[in-house]
Scaffold this motif. Structure first.
Motif, mmCIF file in Angstrom:
data_model
loop_
_atom_site.group_PDB
_atom_site.id
_atom_site.type_symbol
_atom_site.label_atom_id
_atom_site.label_comp_id
_atom_site.label_asym_id
_atom_site.label_seq_id
_atom_site.Cartn_x
_atom_site.Cartn_y
_atom_site.Cartn_z
ATOM 1 N N VAL A 1 17.383 2.870 43.235
ATOM 2 C CA VAL A 1 16.690 3.860 42.415
ATOM 3 C C VAL A 1 15.361 3.271 41.960
ATOM 4 C CG1 VAL A 1 16.773 5.130 40.219
ATOM 5 C CG2 VAL A 1 18.839 4.919 41.625
ATOM 6 N N LYS A 2 14.306 4.091 42.008
ATOM 7 C CA LYS A 2 13.003 3.735 41.455
ATOM 8 C C LYS A 2 12.551 4.854 40.525
ATOM 9 C CE LYS A 2 11.002 0.703 44.992
ATOM 10 N NZ LYS A 2 9.744 0.369 45.703
ATOM 11 N N CYS A 3 11.925 4.461 39.398
ATOM 12 C CA CYS A 3 11.449 5.426 38.407
ATOM 13 C C CYS A 3 10.018 5.093 37.996
ATOM 14 C CB CYS A 3 12.332 5.394 37.162
ATOM 15 S SG CYS A 3 14.078 5.743 37.444
ATOM 16 N N TRP A 4 9.251 6.122 37.645
ATOM 17 C CA TRP A 4 7.875 5.928 37.193
ATOM 18 C C TRP A 4 7.501 7.023 36.214
ATOM 19 C CZ3 TRP A 4 9.424 7.969 41.686
ATOM 20 C CH2 TRP A 4 8.912 9.206 42.059
ATOM 21 N N GLY A 5 6.419 6.772 35.465
ATOM 22 C CA GLY A 5 5.937 7.707 34.456
ATOM 23 C C GLY A 5 6.012 7.082 33.082
ATOM 24 N N ARG A 6 6.253 7.908 32.084
ATOM 25 C CA ARG A 6 6.315 7.431 30.696
ATOM 26 C C ARG A 6 7.589 6.626 30.486
ATOM 27 N NH1 ARG A 6 5.454 11.100 25.263
ATOM 28 N NH2 ARG A 6 4.970 9.353 23.894
ATOM 29 N N ASN A 7 7.461 5.610 29.606
ATOM 30 C CA ASN A 7 8.584 4.695 29.408
ATOM 31 C C ASN A 7 8.747 4.309 27.945
ATOM 32 O OD1 ASN A 7 10.736 3.138 30.422
ATOM 33 N ND2 ASN A 7 9.468 1.312 30.523
ATOM 34 N N ASP A 8 8.383 5.200 27.027
ATOM 35 C CA ASP A 8 8.423 4.854 25.609
ATOM 36 C C ASP A 8 9.836 4.614 25.086
ATOM 37 O OD1 ASP A 8 8.789 7.587 26.046
ATOM 38 O OD2 ASP A 8 7.983 8.152 24.088
ATOM 39 N N TYR A 9 10.849 5.159 25.737
ATOM 40 C CA TYR A 9 12.231 4.933 25.335
ATOM 41 C C TYR A 9 13.004 4.087 26.347
ATOM 42 C CZ TYR A 9 11.188 8.698 22.085
ATOM 43 O OH TYR A 9 10.615 9.476 21.110
ATOM 44 N N GLY A 10 12.293 3.466 27.273
ATOM 45 C CA GLY A 10 12.957 2.667 28.301
ATOM 46 C C GLY A 10 13.556 3.503 29.408
ATOM 47 N N GLN A 11 13.094 4.742 29.552
ATOM 48 C CA GLN A 11 13.683 5.656 30.539
ATOM 49 C C GLN A 11 13.444 5.247 31.987
ATOM 50 O OE1 GLN A 11 11.393 6.426 28.115
ATOM 51 N NE2 GLN A 11 10.316 8.319 28.604
ATOM 52 N N LEU A 12 12.576 4.262 32.222
ATOM 53 C CA LEU A 12 12.373 3.775 33.587
ATOM 54 C C LEU A 12 13.360 2.671 33.951
ATOM 55 C CD1 LEU A 12 8.470 3.741 33.853
ATOM 56 C CD2 LEU A 12 10.090 5.632 34.194
#
Length: 193
Positions: free
Chosen positions: A138-149
């Motif tokens: 899995v790869k994630c990108w974008g906003r990460n203010d809550y550690g969602q990446l």
């Protein structure tokens, strides 16, 4: 369905979207809402142009953006680029892709997931996206203010050089773990696998 827009994949794998289009999340080359007037639905609602001969395998709609995996396994995202969520280097609040006719179709860039990396599923959150790759990573990108990446930090990714492609880290989910499915929600700041 996204936060205020919806997309449908037809039996021939073409795509139509309607609803809020303030940030070009419908991918129709403008920012005109669709669906609030019967005259812009049915045959008057255009198909989304994703490139010559391209059709859709899967789709996910976020708050102000949409991402689709195409028949050639390319991943394309359009709408508001805030926090780098389109994966093309844009971060500005006013930067959108898909609000001009020459930004869709063959001109719409593909998201670089890395050499040999193919997305088999995509999910969109409020300001982030995650993909399930062909090997179960899995790869994630974008906003990460809550550690969602899922990288153990709060750094946004996807809006600057060196943050996508092979530089985009795999989400560390554990030893010998292979993901079968992933899901987020259009207004969510988290993803589950």
């Amino acid at each position: 369905a996204g936060f205020q827009h919806t997309c449908a994949v037809f039996t021939d794998r073409e795509l139509k979207c309607w609803g809020d289009n303030k940030f070009a999340q419908l991918g129709l080359g403008d920012t005109t809402d669709r669906g609030d007037d019967i005259n812009n639905m049915g045959d008057n609602l255009p198909f989304v142009n994703l490139g010559t001969g391209r059709t859709v395998k899967s789709i996910s709609c976020g708050v102000e953006h949409t991402c689709a995996i195409l028949d050639d396994n390319a991943l394309k995202c359009w709408g508001k680029a805030l926090y780098g969520k389109l994966g093309n280097g844009g971060t500005s609040n006013s930067y959108t892709i898909g609000d001009q006719p020459n930004e869709m179709g063959n001109n719409l860039p593909t998201v670089n997931l890395g050499d040999g990396r193919v997305a088999v599923s995509v999910t969109t959150g409020r300001y982030h996206n995650c993909v399930l790759l062909q090997d179960g990573d899995v790869k994630c990108w974008g906003r990460n203010d809550y550690g969602q990446l899922g990288q153990g930090d709060n750094a946004d990714r996807g809006g600057a050089p060196g943050e996508m492609g092979d530089d985009l880290l795999i989400v560390p989910l554990g030893t010998n773990v292979t993901v079968k499915a992933l899901v987020s929600a259009p207004t969510a700041d988290h993803t589950c696998v």
